[in-house]
Design a protein around this motif. Structure first.
Motif, PDB file in Angstrom:
ATOM      1  N   LYS A  69       0.821  -1.210   0.000  1.00 41.51           N
ATOM      2  CA  LYS A  69       0.000   0.000   0.000  1.00 41.51           C
ATOM      3  C   LYS A  69       0.860   1.267   0.000  1.00 41.51           C
ATOM      4  O   LYS A  69       0.479   2.281  -0.603  1.00 41.51           O
ATOM      5  CB  LYS A  69      -0.937  -0.001   1.216  1.00 41.51           C
ATOM      6  N   SER A  70       1.986   1.214   0.673  1.00 48.25           N
ATOM      7  CA  SER A  70       2.877   2.374   0.694  1.00 48.25           C
ATOM      8  C   SER A  70       3.426   2.652  -0.700  1.00 48.25           C
ATOM      9  O   SER A  70       3.472   3.802  -1.151  1.00 48.25           O
ATOM     10  CB  SER A  70       4.027   2.141   1.677  1.00 48.25           C
ATOM     11  N   VAL A  71       3.829   1.586  -1.399  1.00 50.18           N
ATOM     12  CA  VAL A  71       4.337   1.742  -2.766  1.00 50.18           C
ATOM     13  C   VAL A  71       3.230   2.252  -3.686  1.00 50.18           C
ATOM     14  O   VAL A  71       3.451   3.138  -4.519  1.00 50.18           O
ATOM     15  CB  VAL A  71       4.898   0.401  -3.288  1.00 50.18           C
ATOM     16  N   LEU A  72       2.027   1.710  -3.538  1.00 52.86           N
ATOM     17  CA  LEU A  72       0.893   2.147  -4.354  1.00 52.86           C
ATOM     18  C   LEU A  72       0.574   3.621  -4.107  1.00 52.86           C
ATOM     19  O   LEU A  72       0.198   4.348  -5.034  1.00 52.86           O
ATOM     20  CB  LEU A  72      -0.340   1.290  -4.048  1.00 52.86           C
ATOM     21  N   THR A  73       0.707   4.057  -2.860  1.00 51.10           N
ATOM     22  CA  THR A  73       0.460   5.461  -2.523  1.00 51.10           C
ATOM     23  C   THR A  73       1.415   6.379  -3.278  1.00 51.10           C
ATOM     24  O   THR A  73       1.000   7.375  -3.875  1.00 51.10           O
ATOM     25  CB  THR A  73       0.627   5.677  -1.000  1.00 51.10           C
ATOM     26  N   VAL A  74       2.701   6.025  -3.266  1.00 47.45           N
ATOM     27  CA  VAL A  74       3.706   6.833  -3.960  1.00 47.45           C
ATOM     28  C   VAL A  74       3.467   6.814  -5.467  1.00 47.45           C
ATOM     29  O   VAL A  74       3.499   7.857  -6.140  1.00 47.45           O
ATOM     30  CB  VAL A  74       5.124   6.323  -3.633  1.00 47.45           C
ATOM     31  N   LEU A  75       3.204   5.640  -6.013  1.00 47.27           N
ATOM     32  CA  LEU A  75       3.001   5.514  -7.453  1.00 47.27           C
ATOM     33  C   LEU A  75       1.754   6.269  -7.915  1.00 47.27           C
ATOM     34  O   LEU A  75       1.769   6.926  -8.966  1.00 47.27           O
ATOM     35  CB  LEU A  75       2.890   4.034  -7.840  1.00 47.27           C
ATOM     36  N   THR A  76       0.673   6.166  -7.140  1.00 40.88           N
ATOM     37  CA  THR A  76      -0.570   6.848  -7.503  1.00 40.88           C
ATOM     38  C   THR A  76      -0.367   8.357  -7.552  1.00 40.88           C
ATOM     39  O   THR A  76      -0.794   9.028  -8.506  1.00 40.88           O
ATOM     40  CB  THR A  76      -1.689   6.505  -6.509  1.00 40.88           C
TER      41      THR A  76
END
Length: 222
Positions: free
Chosen positions: A137-144
């Motif tokens: 979720k942390s990676v998805l947050t940055v990517l989004t």
């Protein structure tokens, strides 16, 4: 009969006692190890429980603080027009001034998404811990946030003859809410270089939609 008696007499009671003693000591040692293992597991569980309680609170506080900074900035410094040295005129003072300039300078309009994704992480933190999804979720947050910033940058600069990839220009344009800031600018420039404006928009949208769905909904698991 006499032979059996002689065999029984031949057995040494001290050997039997020592064998029983060794067995008891082994069992006691195993029990001690098991107790120590349980105690260590309980301590780890307590630490994780404390972290799962304090981290969401911190995320919510940061998200609210960012919202206050952005809202007040919209009134006293809508396009970060205050020159350096005029930070004291900002409603939130130096802190509010630089928080807004830096976040918006790097992400442009997409900076306003940061409080939302922080709220999402805070609300579902416990579930993400249980499902072992915090890293994902942390990676998805940055990517989004990055892809959204790039898409905004491409849309705003679609009519430009050429995209800038100069750090200072990207930062100043982002702070003035003219583009996707440094992050969105570099990613947008890279997409523009390989696919031109229409292709860059298409790629950004195609990538952004599943990122948002995975971030707020179901994430593929092995």
């Amino acid at each position: 009969m006499s032979q059996k008696n002689s065999n029984n007499k031949g057995k040494n009671p001290s050997n039997a006692n020592s064998t029983v003693k060794v067995r008891n000591e082994s069992r006691a040692g195993a029990n001690n190890k098991s107790a120590k293992g349980k105690k260590a597991a309980e301590e780890v569980k307590k630490k994780e429980s404390f972290a799962s309680q304090i981290v969401p609170y911190i995320l919510i506080v940061v998200a609210i603080f960012l919202i206050i900074c952005f809202v007040t900035n919209a009134f006293c410094n809508p396009h970060n027009e205050l020159d350096h040295g005029g930070e004291k005129d900002h409603i939130m003072g130096y802190v509010g001034y630089y928080v807004c300039e830096i976040t918006i300078g790097f992400f442009g309009y997409a900076a306003f998404l940061i409080p939302l994704v922080l709220f999402n992480l805070a609300i579902f933190w416990k579930k993400y811990i249980e499902d072992d999804l915090i890293a994902v979720k942390s990676v998805l947050t940055v990517l989004t946030t990055t892809v959204a910033s790039a898409l905004i940058h491409i849309c705003i600069h679609a009519s430009d003859e050429d995209f800038s990839n100069v750090f200072v220009e990207l930062y100043e344009d982002g702070a003035a809410l003219y583009g996707g800031g440094v992050i969105g600018g570099y990613v947008g420039y890279a997409l523009y270089s390989i696919a031109n404006v229409a292709g860059a928009m298409f790629i950004s949208i195609v990538v952004l939609i599943p990122l948002v769905l995975f971030l707020v909904g179901t994430t593929p698991q092995a």
